[in-house]
Design an enzyme around this catalytic site. Sequence first.
Site, PDB file in Angstrom:
ATOM      1  N   GLY A 209       0.848  -1.188   0.000  1.00 14.62           N
ATOM      2  CA  GLY A 209       0.000   0.000   0.000  1.00 14.62           C
ATOM      3  C   GLY A 209       0.880   1.233   0.000  1.00 14.62           C
TER       4      GLY A 209
ATOM      5  CD  GLN B 178       3.393   5.783   2.632  1.00 20.36           C
ATOM      6  OE1 GLN B 178       2.463   5.229   2.059  1.00 20.36           O
ATOM      7  NE2 GLN B 178       4.277   5.113   3.358  1.00 20.36           N
TER       8      GLN B 178
ATOM      9  CB  CYS C  35       4.725   2.598   7.805  1.00 23.11           C
ATOM     10  SG  CYS C  35       4.389   4.052   6.787  1.00 23.11           S
ATOM     11  CG  LEU C  36       6.447   1.058   1.874  1.00 22.81           C
ATOM     12  CD1 LEU C  36       5.969   1.411   0.480  1.00 22.81           C
ATOM     13  CD2 LEU C  36       7.506  -0.019   1.838  1.00 22.81           C
TER      14      LEU C  36
ATOM     15  CG  HIS D 201      -0.999   1.714   7.116  1.00 20.37           C
ATOM     16  ND1 HIS D 201      -0.128   1.285   8.096  1.00 20.37           N
ATOM     17  CD2 HIS D 201      -0.261   2.487   6.284  1.00 20.37           C
ATOM     18  CE1 HIS D 201       1.082   1.808   7.862  1.00 20.37           C
ATOM     19  NE2 HIS D 201       1.027   2.520   6.761  1.00 20.37           N
ATOM     20  CD  GLU D 202      -1.513   2.748   2.493  1.00 16.37           C
ATOM     21  OE1 GLU D 202      -1.063   3.913   2.385  1.00 16.37           O
ATOM     22  OE2 GLU D 202      -0.791   1.792   2.828  1.00 16.37           O
TER      23      GLU D 202
ATOM     24  CG  HIS E 212      -0.003   7.027   5.177  1.00 15.22           C
ATOM     25  ND1 HIS E 212       1.100   7.612   5.749  1.00 15.22           N
ATOM     26  CD2 HIS E 212       0.296   5.712   5.056  1.00 15.22           C
ATOM     27  CE1 HIS E 212       2.025   6.671   5.963  1.00 15.22           C
ATOM     28  NE2 HIS E 212       1.567   5.512   5.563  1.00 15.22           N
TER      29      HIS E 212
HETATM   30 ZN   LIG Z   1       2.415   3.681   5.786  1.00 17.15          ZN
END
Ligand SMILES: [Zn+2]
Length: 169
Positions: free
Chosen positions: A45, A50, A92-93, A134-135, A138
């Site tokens: 995701g 991000q 998380c990236l 989660h997204e 963000h």
């Molecule tokens: Zn994330």
Amino acid sequence: MIYPIVKFGDPVLEKPAATVTSFDDDLKKLIADMFESMYAARGVGLAAPQIGISKRIAVVDVTFKEDPGAKLVLVNPEIVGKEGRQRGSEGCLSIPEFREEVSRAKVVTVRAQDEAGNFFEHTGEDLLARAFLHESDHLNGKLYISHISALKRDLIKRKIKKMMKAGEW
Ligand SMILES: [Zn+2]
């Protein structure tokens, strides 16, 4: 085009993203780039902040390329339903090398627009439900570490600060 992933510490990750109002070719290109960037970073995701773009767009593929039908584009998503509870490890990236147990709803319904601006609803379970939450967090400037204990969160922040000082972040 593959964008570099913005890491924790960049203010773009902690401010609410802007609503998308124009569904044009630039948006389509951005969405294609977001999938490319997500896969390159080995994520399931990715939200536009991000990659440094403060717009309400997220892409999700919890099968990581296995099922082309699992690719989901969420423009201006809103969580409209939540049921049950799941606990599981989440990362998380933008906060690489850390993972924590996070309690989330087990079944989640999101209402969003696709890249053409058409509204749809999608219900996901387990990992997909987690990805929706989660997204969409963000896009509201919220990171998963806001769902863990203050003690654990401070520990992660301290470690990141150390890495920043050492030029490793
Ligand atoms: Zn994330």
